[in-house]
Structures are given as structure tokens and as C-alpha cells.
Design a protein around this motif. Structure first.
Motif, PDB file in Angstrom:
ATOM      1  N   ALA A 234      62.597  35.328  17.257  1.00 28.68           N
ATOM      2  CA  ALA A 234      61.316  35.094  17.779  1.00 28.68           C
ATOM      3  C   ALA A 234      61.183  33.587  18.011  1.00 28.68           C
ATOM      4  N   PRO A 235      60.722  33.275  19.170  1.00 34.98           N
ATOM      5  CA  PRO A 235      60.895  31.719  19.652  1.00 34.98           C
ATOM      6  C   PRO A 235      60.043  30.915  18.842  1.00 34.98           C
ATOM      7  N   PRO A 236      60.216  29.655  18.769  1.00 36.29           N
ATOM      8  CA  PRO A 236      59.505  28.777  18.000  1.00 36.29           C
ATOM      9  C   PRO A 236      58.067  28.589  18.614  1.00 36.29           C
ATOM     10  N   LYS A 237      57.099  28.179  17.934  1.00 36.33           N
ATOM     11  CA  LYS A 237      56.110  27.861  18.686  1.00 36.33           C
ATOM     12  C   LYS A 237      55.842  26.578  19.379  1.00 36.33           C
ATOM     13  N   GLY A 238      56.387  25.539  19.190  1.00 39.38           N
ATOM     14  CA  GLY A 238      56.487  24.555  19.999  1.00 39.38           C
ATOM     15  C   GLY A 238      55.134  23.581  19.821  1.00 39.38           C
ATOM     16  N   PRO A 239      55.278  22.522  20.771  1.00 44.90           N
ATOM     17  CA  PRO A 239      54.149  21.648  20.859  1.00 44.90           C
ATOM     18  C   PRO A 239      53.015  22.160  21.500  1.00 44.90           C
ATOM     19  N   ILE A 240      51.757  21.557  21.109  1.00 42.32           N
ATOM     20  CA  ILE A 240      50.828  21.951  22.021  1.00 42.32           C
ATOM     21  C   ILE A 240      50.645  21.461  23.306  1.00 42.32           C
ATOM     22  N   ILE A 241      51.261  20.346  23.666  1.00 38.19           N
ATOM     23  CA  ILE A 241      51.092  19.988  24.705  1.00 38.19           C
ATOM     24  C   ILE A 241      52.724  19.553  25.102  1.00 38.19           C
ATOM     25  N   GLU A 242      53.232  20.067  26.253  1.00 39.05           N
ATOM     26  CA  GLU A 242      54.669  20.063  26.498  1.00 39.05           C
ATOM     27  C   GLU A 242      55.147  19.338  27.637  1.00 39.05           C
ATOM     28  N   HIS A 243      56.144  18.508  27.728  1.00 34.47           N
ATOM     29  CA  HIS A 243      56.369  17.846  29.096  1.00 34.47           C
ATOM     30  C   HIS A 243      57.645  18.611  29.591  1.00 34.47           C
ATOM     31  N   GLN A 244      57.560  19.478  30.408  1.00 37.57           N
ATOM     32  CA  GLN A 244      58.438  20.332  31.115  1.00 37.57           C
ATOM     33  C   GLN A 244      59.193  19.632  32.444  1.00 37.57           C
ATOM     34  N   LYS A 245      60.265  18.801  31.891  1.00 41.10           N
ATOM     35  CA  LYS A 245      60.885  17.870  32.857  1.00 41.10           C
ATOM     36  C   LYS A 245      61.531  18.671  33.987  1.00 41.10           C
ATOM     37  N   GLN A 246      62.126  19.644  33.745  1.00 41.44           N
ATOM     38  CA  GLN A 246      62.720  20.454  34.875  1.00 41.44           C
ATOM     39  C   GLN A 246      61.669  20.673  36.095  1.00 41.44           C
ATOM     40  N   LEU A 247      60.560  21.039  35.730  1.00 42.66           N
ATOM     41  CA  LEU A 247      59.533  21.452  36.614  1.00 42.66           C
ATOM     42  C   LEU A 247      58.650  20.192  37.283  1.00 42.66           C
ATOM     43  N   GLY A 248      58.699  18.723  36.350  1.00 44.02           N
ATOM     44  CA  GLY A 248      57.965  17.721  36.491  1.00 44.02           C
ATOM     45  C   GLY A 248      56.412  17.932  36.328  1.00 44.02           C
ATOM     46  N   LEU A 249      56.247  18.634  35.269  1.00 47.24           N
ATOM     47  CA  LEU A 249      55.247  19.319  34.627  1.00 47.24           C
ATOM     48  C   LEU A 249      54.659  18.890  33.265  1.00 47.24           C
ATOM     49  N   TRP A 250      53.749  18.413  33.043  1.00 48.89           N
ATOM     50  CA  TRP A 250      52.961  18.510  31.703  1.00 48.89           C
ATOM     51  C   TRP A 250      52.034  19.614  31.463  1.00 48.89           C
ATOM     52  N   ALA A 251      52.355  20.323  30.241  1.00 49.76           N
ATOM     53  CA  ALA A 251      51.742  21.736  30.202  1.00 49.76           C
ATOM     54  C   ALA A 251      51.114  22.104  28.971  1.00 49.76           C
ATOM     55  N   ILE A 252      50.173  22.905  28.886  1.00 56.41           N
ATOM     56  CA  ILE A 252      49.290  23.215  27.703  1.00 56.41           C
ATOM     57  C   ILE A 252      49.053  24.799  27.755  1.00 56.41           C
ATOM     58  N   LYS A 253      49.463  25.561  26.735  1.00 53.10           N
ATOM     59  CA  LYS A 253      49.176  26.875  26.406  1.00 53.10           C
ATOM     60  C   LYS A 253      47.756  27.308  27.082  1.00 53.10           C
ATOM     61  N   LEU A 254      47.854  28.201  28.011  1.00 51.46           N
ATOM     62  CA  LEU A 254      46.923  28.731  28.930  1.00 51.46           C
ATOM     63  C   LEU A 254      46.128  30.187  28.221  1.00 51.46           C
ATOM     64  N   PRO A 255      44.973  30.242  27.458  1.00 47.81           N
ATOM     65  CA  PRO A 255      44.443  31.562  26.921  1.00 47.81           C
ATOM     66  C   PRO A 255      44.053  32.382  27.756  1.00 47.81           C
ATOM     67  N   SER A 256      44.788  32.798  28.908  1.00 49.56           N
ATOM     68  CA  SER A 256      44.315  33.856  29.939  1.00 49.56           C
ATOM     69  C   SER A 256      44.840  35.459  29.341  1.00 49.56           C
ATOM     70  N   ALA A 257      44.206  36.047  30.353  1.00 55.50           N
ATOM     71  CA  ALA A 257      44.745  37.645  29.991  1.00 55.50           C
ATOM     72  C   ALA A 257      46.208  37.941  30.107  1.00 55.50           C
TER      73      ALA A 257
END
Length: 459
Positions: A234-257
Motif C-alpha cells: 500500500a502506498p505511503p500517505k505522504g505529506p498534506i501539501i506536496e511539491h511535485q517538481k517534475q510537473l512544477g506544481l504544488w499540490a494538495i489532496k482533492l476530496p473529489s468524487a
């Protein structure tokens, strides 16, 4: 069987309209009408008859004029129906092969429409992104829909086809002995102008959080769905806010459908490893369906919202806090729904975006998958993923351009390929449309699916 098929054919031929757009005068509905008009009586299109439905004939007429502009509006029937009047919905469903439901929030207004469609044996598609509504409709109507021959498919819009079909596309890139373990989708919304979301989406989010306990209760009282066999840890939970350097994005988990719908698709596939057979499926179609699903390899899946700057995530975080704190009380919900622009820092407003704001917006959804070059490595407990594959789905503005494109292509596929689809039941778009040509149709209409890269990960 022959008599049953004859009755079904007779029932289909007796329908007045191929498609009825219900809620056609709403902000999203009129964009759906505009998209539908592109395919009405055009060469090779199965859409020959179309009607619009809603509470107000005058507003329907205005919507048709807007959707037809700069051309003169075609002579399309305008039908009166209201979710508070079940008889009007029964009359509507009796006349249609497919109803496209654009009236939300669906937790408030959706069930009477589903009920009428199932009773009439009419197919039903909507643009819902509300997990509780979708799962409740499955619990209440699946068996009856199977019996009546009514396909009920929610989430036929940006929620949740780019995520669902995007994951299936990504999964098929893991060829030969390689297998994915986890896939993270990163959604990036881009625009030269201000990004303005659909107020209906905002209202659904507020009501969804307010009634989160009902979804938990619904799941507790239902049989557990089959879980797909995903190779590796199972994948690790990881940080709430992530710096995805490959994409040049800061990211946060999206509680979508999206992730919920994907899990339902993978559960349905686990229960039906070769997919869902069509009601009068051809031999060639069955072979194609089975081959498609054999190429799909399940993975843990999640969605994150990305921004090019850390500051860009601030409105998202604050909106989540506001909804979490205020949605539990009647006064709090009133405030949230009365002043959406204030609580969302301008992301949502009741009047919706301007035409220029819609035209300038685009989305990119990146799928970063990590897994194993050989499935035998996944069973070795101390092994970490050694392979990464990146794919992408991209297209125009999500709420008023991408959503109508997806909804119409799903509907056209149902009209054209009905014999090769399940007789009836309540399903996700992925399990029904995955092996069909929906991906190709979307590619042809401005929503692309791209392979980006593959690389070996170092320990």
C-alpha cells in the motif's frame, strides 16, 4: 428471448426523442444544448430527434436561442417538467431513449428523475459528482434498472470521466510483465483570465460535507464490494501539501468524487473480470471487450489539485476550512451558499463565469504511476517500485466545455452502440464505456489522452 428483443425494439422505436436534455435552461444545461446541436441530424450522427425540458418554456426558449446563436434556433420541442411533479417526469421518460439530467444538486433533485427513467426503461446519464447520490441510486435502483432495461450512469462529465478514462488509459501503458502499484493524478486548472467554478459544484460540496454521515451509514448498511488485487505494498500517505517538481506544481489532496468513482469501476471489474456483456452483443464486440479489460491493471489511485505556486493553494485550503467549519449548521450553510464568492475568494459565484472566462480556461490532469518492471518483484515485500510512467489528459474549461463534450459523447455512444452495452443497471462510466470508443470520441472532440514518459527509478 426473441419476443423480449422484439418488445425492446418496439419500445425503442416508439420513443419520440433520441435525447431529452432536462434542465436545459440552467447555466450548464444551455452549454449541453449547444453541444447537442452540433450533432443533431449531422452526417454519421445517431442523434436524429432532440427535445429540451425544464420548468419554464420561456427560459427554455431563451436557452435554445443562446445555444443556436448566431444561427436561427431549430424547431425543437420544449417540454415542461419539474422534479416536484413526478407525473411530469414519467411523461418525459416515456418519450425519450435517453434523458440527460443537468438539474442539481442531485441529492436534492436527482432521485425522482432516476426513478422515472428506470420505471420507463429509459436510459439516464447525468453530470453528478456527488458520491452519496450515486451510491444511493445504485443501492435503490440497480436491480430494478437491470429488470427494466434502463442504463443509469452518473458522473458523465468532468466528474469523473477524465479521471476514470485517464486511469484506464494509463493502466494500459503497463505492458508485458510490468504492473502499476499506485497512480496519483494531479489536476492543474489554467487560464489567462480568472478561473470561476460552477456554483452547482460548490453547492454540492457544501451539502456533501454537511451530510457526510449519510454516506458512511449507507456504506455500512450495504454489502462490501470486491476489492481489486493490486500488486505490491500500500502506498505511503505522504505529506498534506506536496511539491511535485517534475510537473512544477504544488499540490494538495482533492476530496473529489473521482477516486471514489474509480474505485467503484475497479470493484465492478473485479466482480466481472471480462467486463459487462451487452444486451445483444456481437461476437466481435465481446472479443474486443474481453481483450480491453485483460489489458487493464488496477492500482491505488488518488487525485490532487495542483498550483504553480504555493500561494495558489491558499484559497483551496481556506475554502476547505470554511466548508468544514460552517456546513454542519443551518446558519453556516446559509452563509456559505449566500456568499460563495467571499468564502471561495472569487473561485465560485452565483452568476457563473463570463463567455471569455470560459473560453480562456483549460485543464491538464497528469497521471504519475509507480510500479514494477516485473510483477514478480511486487510480491517481494522489501522491494520498492522501480518504474515510473507519466500520462496526461487535457482539454478545455472543465465545467461548461469539457463536461458537455463528455456528456454528449457518452449519449451518442449509447445511441449508436446500445446493443453492445449492458441491458440495464446502475454503473460508473468506466465499466460501461471503457472498452468502447469513448476515448477516441473524446480525442476527436478536443480532449486528448497522451503518453508522456517512462523511466526506471533508482533505489
Amino acid at each position: 428471448m426473441a419476443e423480449d428483443n422484439a418488445n425492446e425494439a418496439s419500445s425503442t422505436s416508439s420513443k419520440n426523442y433520441d435525447i431529452i436534455v432536462f434542465g436545459a435552461s440552467g447555466f450548464t444545461g444551455k452549454y449541453v444544448v449547444r453541444e447537442a446541436l452540433k450533432f443533431l441530424n449531422t452526417p454519421n450522427s445517431p442523434l436524429k430527434t432532440l427535445a429540451l425540458a425544464g420548468r419554464s418554456p420561456s427560459r427554455l426558449s431563451e436557452a435554445l436561442n443562446w445555444a443556436s446563436s448566431p444561427n436561427s434556433p431549430p424547431n425543437i420541442p420544449l417540454l415542461t417538467a419539474d422534479t416536484s411533479d413526478p407525473n411530469s417526469l414519467i411523461r418525459l421518460a416515456a418519450q425519450a431513449r435517453i434523458i440527460l439530467n443537468c438539474v442539481g444538486p442531485f441529492r436534492l433533485y436527482g432521485q425522482p428523475v432516476v426513478s422515472a427513467c428506470v420505471d420507463a426503461g429509459c436510459d439516464y446519464l447525468d453530470i453528478c459528482g456527488e458520491p452519496e447520490f450515486m451510491e444511493r441510486m445504485e443501492a435503490l435502483y440497480h436491480e430494478k434498472a437491470v429488470d427494466k432495461g434502463s442504463l443509469v450512469i452518473s458522473a458523465c462529465g468532468f466528474d469523473s470521466v477524465p479521471a476514470g478514462m485517464g486511469l484506464l488509459f494509463h493502466s494500459r501503458q503497463w505492458t508485458g510483465p510490468s504492473v502499476p502499484n499506485r497512480v496519483e493524478a494531479y489536476l492543474s486548472l489554467e487560464s489567462d483570465k480568472r478561473i470561476v467554478g460552477n456554483f452547482g459544484t460548490y453547492e454540492s460540496a457544501v451539502l456533501g460535507v454537511a451530510n457526510a454521515g449519510k454516506l458512511v451509514e449507507l456504506r455500512r448498511n450495504r454489502p462490501k464490494r470486491a476489492r481489486p488485487q493490486i500488486l505490491g505494498p500500500a502506498p505511503p500517505k505522504g505529506p498534506i501539501i506536496e511539491h511535485q517538481k517534475q510537473l512544477g506544481l504544488w499540490a494538495i489532496k482533492l476530496p473529489s468524487a473521482d477516486s471514489i468513482v474509480v474505485r467503484r469501476t475497479l470493484s465492478a471489474l473485479t466482480e466481472n473480470p471480462h467486463g459487462l456483456p451487452g444486451v445483444n452483443e456481437s461476437f466481435e464486440s465481446a472479443k474486443m471487450r474481453e481483450a480491453f479489460w485483460l489489458s487493464v491493471k488496477p492500482a491505488h489511485f488518488g487525485v490532487k489539485l495542483g498550483s504553480k505556486s504555493l500561494l495558489g493553494l491558499f484559497p483551496v485550503i481556506m475554502l476547505g476550512i470554511f466548508i468544514g467549519l460552517l456546513s454542519k449548521s443551518a446558519v453556516g450553510r446559509w452563509l456559505l451558499l449566500k456568499f460563495p464568492s467571499f468564502f471561495s475568494f472569487g473561485w465560485f459565484r452565483k452568476k457563473g463565469p463570463s463567455e471569455d472566462e470560459v473560453a480562456s480556461a483549460t485543464f491538464k490532469m497528469w497521471f504519475i504511476g509507480q510500479g514494477f518492471s516485473d510483477s514478480s518483484l511486487a510480491s517481494q515485500g522489501n522491494k520498492k517500485p522501480d518504474t515510473e510512467i507519466i500520462t496526461r489528459v487535457m482539454g478545455p474549461e472543465i465545467g461548461y466545455l469539457t463536461t458537455p463534450i463528455i456528456l454528449l459523447q457518452c449519449a451518442l455512444l449509447v445511441l449508436k452502440d446500445r446493443d453492445n452495452l449492458p441491458k440495464g443497471g446502475v454503473f460508473t462510466p468506466g465499466i460501461v464505456f471503457g472498452p468502447r470508443d469513448l476515448e477516441t470520441r473524446l480525442q476527436e472532440n478536443g480532449i486528448s489522452f497522451d503518453f508522456i514518459s517512462k523511466k526506471t527509478l533508482t533505489a
